[in-house]
Design a protein around this motif. Structure first.
Motif, short mmCIF file in Angstrom:
data_model
loop_
_atom_site.label_atom_id
_atom_site.label_comp_id
_atom_site.label_asym_id
_atom_site.label_seq_id
_atom_site.Cartn_x
_atom_site.Cartn_y
_atom_site.Cartn_z
N UNK A 3 46.15 32.37 39.53
CA UNK A 3 45.15 32.96 38.65
C UNK A 3 43.88 32.11 38.70
N UNK A 4 42.73 32.79 38.82
CA UNK A 4 41.45 32.09 38.75
C UNK A 4 40.97 32.08 37.30
N UNK A 5 40.30 31.02 36.92
CA UNK A 5 39.77 30.95 35.57
C UNK A 5 38.62 31.93 35.40
N UNK A 97 37.57 40.09 34.30
CA UNK A 97 38.75 40.25 33.43
C UNK A 97 40.01 39.62 34.04
N UNK A 98 39.85 39.06 35.24
CA UNK A 98 40.96 38.43 35.96
C UNK A 98 42.02 39.44 36.41
N UNK A 100 42.55 40.87 39.32
CA UNK A 100 42.01 40.69 40.66
C UNK A 100 42.42 41.77 41.65
N UNK A 101 43.62 42.26 41.55
CA UNK A 101 44.04 43.30 42.50
C UNK A 101 43.23 44.58 42.31
N UNK A 102 42.97 44.89 41.05
CA UNK A 102 42.14 46.07 40.77
C UNK A 102 40.71 45.83 41.24
N UNK A 103 40.22 44.62 41.02
CA UNK A 103 38.88 44.26 41.48
C UNK A 103 38.78 44.42 42.99
N UNK A 104 39.79 43.94 43.69
CA UNK A 104 39.81 44.03 45.15
C UNK A 104 39.78 45.49 45.60
N UNK A 105 40.54 46.33 44.91
CA UNK A 105 40.59 47.77 45.26
C UNK A 105 39.19 48.40 45.19
N UNK A 106 38.48 48.16 44.09
CA UNK A 106 37.16 48.77 43.93
C UNK A 106 36.13 48.17 44.88
N UNK A 107 36.25 46.89 45.13
CA UNK A 107 35.30 46.26 46.06
C UNK A 107 35.50 46.80 47.47
N UNK A 108 36.74 47.00 47.86
CA UNK A 108 37.00 47.60 49.18
C UNK A 108 36.37 48.99 49.25
N UNK A 109 36.51 49.76 48.19
CA UNK A 109 35.95 51.12 48.16
C UNK A 109 34.43 51.08 48.21
N UNK A 110 33.84 50.04 47.60
CA UNK A 110 32.38 49.90 47.63
C UNK A 110 31.88 49.53 49.02
N UNK A 135 43.73 34.92 45.49
CA UNK A 135 45.02 35.56 45.20
C UNK A 135 46.01 35.35 46.35
N UNK A 136 45.74 34.35 47.15
CA UNK A 136 46.65 33.91 48.22
C UNK A 136 46.86 34.95 49.33
N UNK A 137 45.87 35.81 49.51
CA UNK A 137 45.91 36.77 50.61
C UNK A 137 45.03 36.22 51.73
N UNK A 138 45.59 35.22 52.40
CA UNK A 138 44.78 34.37 53.26
C UNK A 138 44.29 35.06 54.53
N UNK A 139 45.12 35.86 55.15
CA UNK A 139 44.68 36.55 56.37
C UNK A 139 43.54 37.50 56.05
N UNK A 140 43.68 38.25 54.95
CA UNK A 140 42.62 39.16 54.55
C UNK A 140 41.35 38.42 54.20
N UNK A 141 41.50 37.26 53.57
CA UNK A 141 40.33 36.45 53.21
C UNK A 141 39.58 36.01 54.47
#
Length: 420
Positions: A3-5, A97-98, A100-110, A135-141
């Motif tokens: 979790x990120x602060x 709001x932390x 993060x998975x939901x944030x990632x979903x919308x950012x990908x769509x954007x 969120x430890x998704x290193x390859x995607x990062x």
């Protein structure tokens, strides 16, 4: 998931920086296409969508994040640019709001339709990388960071550092070095220790200790005021068996008060011992134990004894062997103490320690009885000496020696008129 602060999440939203251009190799951008993007006419949201977005930001500024998100979710944008912009803001707010998975979903769509203005699109690709690594998704990062460089034509030390970090977390240690070097090259004016530490960690995992030492040497030159750089380098020389350099570096650290851990004192003592200066090894350990910088444990006290023994300071060695023996009634350490006291001609004291070793069930009975015989003999206690040397004959390891000594003791006693 890590979790990120909130502070980190907000930093991701507010600090989406670009970097200086470099000639270093990275994903191949198309300069002409980048210029075209940069010079493209700035797009703006449609009036209807724009009004709702402004209202959502008013709610956000009132700390009503959930209400702002709810309003954005209600927007049914038909225009591709408007829809991408709304998704961009949703991604940012969910990141705060932390979620993060939901944030990632919308950012990908954007990002997907590639219709946002140049800076916004670039910042969002970079933000996606930050969220994925967080969120430890290193390859995607890694992919997102290279996409960002490809899209903008820019490079950034922190981005390369995060790519190196991702490879480290993926245990792709060989792949850490190049991006870490890129990060270091782009950050020459304000060196970042973490980039160097990634290299050191990878070299250690690869068992390339000499390379790790080279990097650690660079760190000492760059950050000579940092105590950790000195103690780190000093300990690393142990891995390359460069004991002379290790001793020199640890001495500098010791004299400047840089030692922070118990292990630092032990390493310096080890270097003195390995470099055949055992008396200094003993003194450093002894002082650090007395000052409670090193715990007074059996192991540490035994080390002091061993160093004094190596330095031929017999009385001090015997004292510390006995102290160490008392931690758990160690027969062997009592035997060592007794044997050394015998060498130091403290015969009565030697007898006490040697008998204690026998009492505790030492498996070196032949050696102990032989030493007892010698201690009694020098005290002219011939009957006890003879009894001890006869017992020594029961041990196959000392039988031959004990038999010859038995004759010698018997002869000495007879000369003194003592019957055995």
């Amino acid at each position: 998931m890590k979790q990120m602060s909130k502070a980190t999440a907000l930093a991701l939203m507010m600090s989406l920086a670009g970097g200086a251009l470099s000639t270093a190799a990275f994903a191949a951008p198309d300069p002409a296409k980048i210029e075209e993007r940069k010079n493209a006419k700035t797009k703006v949201m449609g009036e209807r969508v724009g009004k709702k977005v402004i209202k959502a930001f008013d709610l956000y500024n009132e700390d009503k994040v959930d209400e702002a998100i709810a309003l954005l979710l209600e927007i049914d944008a038909s225009d591709e640019f408007d829809r991408a912009t709304v998704n961009r803001y949703l991604g940012n707010l969910y990141a705060q709001k932390e979620e993060y998975q939901t944030a990632i979903k919308y950012i990908r769509q954007a990002i997907a339709p590639d219709v946002l203005n140049f800076k916004d699109q670039g910042d969002l690709i970079k933000l996606l990388g930050d969220l994925l690594i967080g969120t430890e998704q290193y390859e995607g990062a890694k992919k997102s960071y290279y996409d960002w460089m490809d899209f903008t034509g820019e490079q950034d030390a922190k981005v390369y550092g995060r790519i190196a970090q991702a490879n480290y977390e993926l245990k792709k240690y060989r792949d850490v070095i190049e991006p870490a070097d890129q990060a270091i090259a782009l950050n020459k004016e304000e060196p970042n220790k973490s980039f160097y530490m990634l290299k050191i960690g990878s070299y250690f995992e690869l068992k390339q200790f000499k390379n790790a030492v080279k990097v650690a040497e660079e760190l000492v030159k760059l950050f000579p005021e940092d105590p950790k750089m000195w103690t780190q380098l000093g300990s690393f020389y142990m891995q390359t068996e460069d004991y002379k350099k290790g001793q020199t570096v640890m001495e500098v650290a010791y004299q400047n008060g840089y030692f922070e851990k118990e292990n630092h004192y032990k390493i310096l003592s080890s270097y003195y011992s390995l470099n055949e200066i055992p008396y200094k090894a003993a003194k450093v350990m002894e002082k650090s134990v007395k000052e409670e910088k090193v715990k007074r444990t059996k192991q540490n006290v035994t080390a002091i004894a061993s160093y004094y023994h190596q330095a031929k300071h017999i009385n001090d060695a015997a004292k510390y062997y006995e102290e160490a023996a008392k931690f758990d009634d160690d027969a062997e350490l009592f035997r060592k103490a007794g044997s050394l006291l015998l060498q130091d001609q403290q015969y009565s004291a030697a007898v006490v320690r040697l008998n204690k070793a026998l009492e505790l069930g030492s498996d070196k009975k032949g050696t102990i009885y032989s030493d007892l015989a010698e201690a009694y003999l020098y005290q002219e206690k011939y009957k006890q000496a003879y009894t001890a040397i006869v017992k020594a004959q029961e041990d196959p390891r000392t039988r031959k020696f004990a038999r010859s000594w038995a004759s010698f003791i018997k002869e000495k006693a007879q000369r003194k008129g003592i019957s055995l």
